[in-house]
Design an enzyme around this catalytic site. Structure first.
Site, mmCIF file in Angstrom:
data_model
loop_
_atom_site.group_PDB
_atom_site.id
_atom_site.type_symbol
_atom_site.label_atom_id
_atom_site.label_comp_id
_atom_site.label_asym_id
_atom_site.label_seq_id
_atom_site.Cartn_x
_atom_site.Cartn_y
_atom_site.Cartn_z
ATOM 1 N N LYS A 9 0.858 -1.127 0.005
ATOM 2 C CA LYS A 9 0.052 0.201 0.022
ATOM 3 C C LYS A 9 0.831 1.147 0.020
ATOM 4 O O LYS A 9 1.975 1.252 0.308
ATOM 5 C CB LYS A 9 -0.950 -0.098 1.191
ATOM 6 C CG LYS A 9 -1.927 -1.094 1.116
ATOM 7 C CD LYS A 9 -2.952 -1.065 2.328
ATOM 8 C CE LYS A 9 -3.752 -2.119 2.415
ATOM 9 N NZ LYS A 9 -4.728 -2.211 3.440
ATOM 10 N N TYR A 49 -12.469 -2.487 -3.344
ATOM 11 C CA TYR A 49 -12.901 -2.526 -2.031
ATOM 12 C C TYR A 49 -14.424 -2.409 -2.002
ATOM 13 O O TYR A 49 -14.906 -2.076 -0.875
ATOM 14 C CB TYR A 49 -12.481 -1.400 -1.168
ATOM 15 C CG TYR A 49 -11.081 -1.527 -0.842
ATOM 16 C CD1 TYR A 49 -10.461 -2.686 -0.184
ATOM 17 C CD2 TYR A 49 -9.916 -0.555 -1.111
ATOM 18 C CE1 TYR A 49 -9.110 -3.010 0.359
ATOM 19 C CE2 TYR A 49 -8.859 -0.803 -0.694
ATOM 20 C CZ TYR A 49 -8.270 -1.880 0.099
ATOM 21 O OH TYR A 49 -6.844 -2.006 0.792
ATOM 22 N N PHE A 57 -15.551 3.470 7.424
ATOM 23 C CA PHE A 57 -14.228 3.878 6.841
ATOM 24 C C PHE A 57 -13.999 3.848 5.493
ATOM 25 O O PHE A 57 -12.837 4.098 4.889
ATOM 26 C CB PHE A 57 -13.282 2.898 7.576
ATOM 27 C CG PHE A 57 -13.248 1.666 7.549
ATOM 28 C CD1 PHE A 57 -12.636 1.171 6.249
ATOM 29 C CD2 PHE A 57 -13.986 0.793 8.318
ATOM 30 C CE1 PHE A 57 -12.929 -0.335 6.072
ATOM 31 C CE2 PHE A 57 -13.983 -0.645 8.144
ATOM 32 C CZ PHE A 57 -13.587 -1.221 7.291
ATOM 33 N N ARG A 85 -1.608 -15.145 3.579
ATOM 34 C CA ARG A 85 -2.564 -14.208 4.698
ATOM 35 C C ARG A 85 -1.522 -14.540 5.903
ATOM 36 O O ARG A 85 -1.623 -13.550 6.839
ATOM 37 C CB ARG A 85 -3.761 -14.952 4.786
ATOM 38 C CG ARG A 85 -4.618 -14.619 3.569
ATOM 39 C CD ARG A 85 -5.326 -13.231 3.756
ATOM 40 N NE ARG A 85 -6.255 -12.987 4.641
ATOM 41 C CZ ARG A 85 -7.056 -11.875 4.796
ATOM 42 N NH1 ARG A 85 -6.601 -10.758 4.002
ATOM 43 N NH2 ARG A 85 -7.726 -11.780 5.589
ATOM 44 N N THR A 91 -5.378 -8.079 10.057
ATOM 45 C CA THR A 91 -5.565 -7.002 9.179
ATOM 46 C C THR A 91 -4.922 -5.630 10.313
ATOM 47 O O THR A 91 -4.435 -5.012 9.877
ATOM 48 C CB THR A 91 -6.926 -6.771 9.237
ATOM 49 O OG1 THR A 91 -7.304 -8.074 8.529
ATOM 50 C CG2 THR A 91 -7.506 -5.457 8.414
ATOM 51 N N ARG A 102 2.724 -7.121 8.762
ATOM 52 C CA ARG A 102 1.929 -6.231 9.782
ATOM 53 C C ARG A 102 2.415 -6.154 11.075
ATOM 54 O O ARG A 102 2.773 -5.078 11.697
ATOM 55 C CB ARG A 102 0.547 -6.304 9.521
ATOM 56 C CG ARG A 102 -0.134 -6.084 8.170
ATOM 57 C CD ARG A 102 -1.405 -6.518 8.103
ATOM 58 N NE ARG A 102 -2.062 -6.447 6.881
ATOM 59 C CZ ARG A 102 -2.945 -7.281 6.248
ATOM 60 N NH1 ARG A 102 -3.518 -7.978 7.062
ATOM 61 N NH2 ARG A 102 -3.810 -6.822 5.208
ATOM 62 N N ASN A 112 -1.838 -0.214 7.228
ATOM 63 C CA ASN A 112 -1.277 -1.762 7.371
ATOM 64 C C ASN A 112 -0.355 -2.108 6.355
ATOM 65 O O ASN A 112 -0.190 -3.222 6.365
ATOM 66 C CB ASN A 112 -2.585 -2.462 7.811
ATOM 67 C CG ASN A 112 -3.516 -2.796 6.588
ATOM 68 O OD1 ASN A 112 -3.447 -2.176 5.718
ATOM 69 N ND2 ASN A 112 -4.320 -3.558 6.956
#
Ligand code: CMP
Length: 143
Positions: A9, A49, A57, A85, A91, A102, A112
């Site tokens: 990200k 998303y 959010f 994952r 998350t 993370r 994150n």
């Protein structure tokens, strides 16, 4: 071979974590089949998303993911979705164990560091959203 969609990200790109993250996936044994540095449009963010569109959010999420370049990748290997994952961690970085991406590099859920597909079906959808078939490579039998 199972494939998963992984994206560093904007916070991870700005913090120069691309190399570290790619290294972790390579060392784990996954094969990189596609990668690109790109800027996400509001439209693509909304599609990616879509399942969160009713969450409070959502606006913040779209603003954040479109705020700077992301590094989008497709990795393949045995149980790629589930194993990736586990490598990402929970998350919310506050719940992510040390040793996960993370857990090691994140602090708050809004930033994150990384996204990973949560199921094989979502991986197929997300890969198709971000990559054309011609952008993905096929490895020969020797590798
Ligand atoms: P990701 O795996 O990309 O999928 C959805 C994202 O929503 C998630 O990572 C978080 O970054 C984000 N998210 C989840 N909960 C919140 C929250 N309470 N506030 C802002 N963002 C959130």
């Amino acid at each position: 071979m199972e494939k998963t969609f992984i994206m560093v990200k904007p916070d991870g790109v700005q913090r120069s974590l691309i190399g570290e993250i790619v290294t972790r996936f390579e060392k784990k044994g996954f094969q990189l089949v596609g990668a690109k540095l790109m800027q996400i449009s509001t439209e693509l963010a909304g599609n990616h998303y879509a399942e969160h569109k009713d969450k409070p959010f959502f606006g913040e999420l779209v603003d954040f993911i479109t705020s700077g370049p992301v590094f989008a990748m497709v990795w393949q290997g045995e149980n790629a979705v589930e194993v990736a994952r586990q490598m990402l961690g929970k998350t919310n970085p506050k719940d992510a164990l040390p040793g996960t991406i993370r857990g090691d590099f994140g602090l708050v859920v809004e930033k994150n560091v990384i996204h990973g597909s949560d199921a094989v079906e979502s991986a197929k959808r997300e890969i198709a959203l971000f990559f054309g078939e011609e952008e993905l490579v096929h490895y020969g039998k020797l590798i």
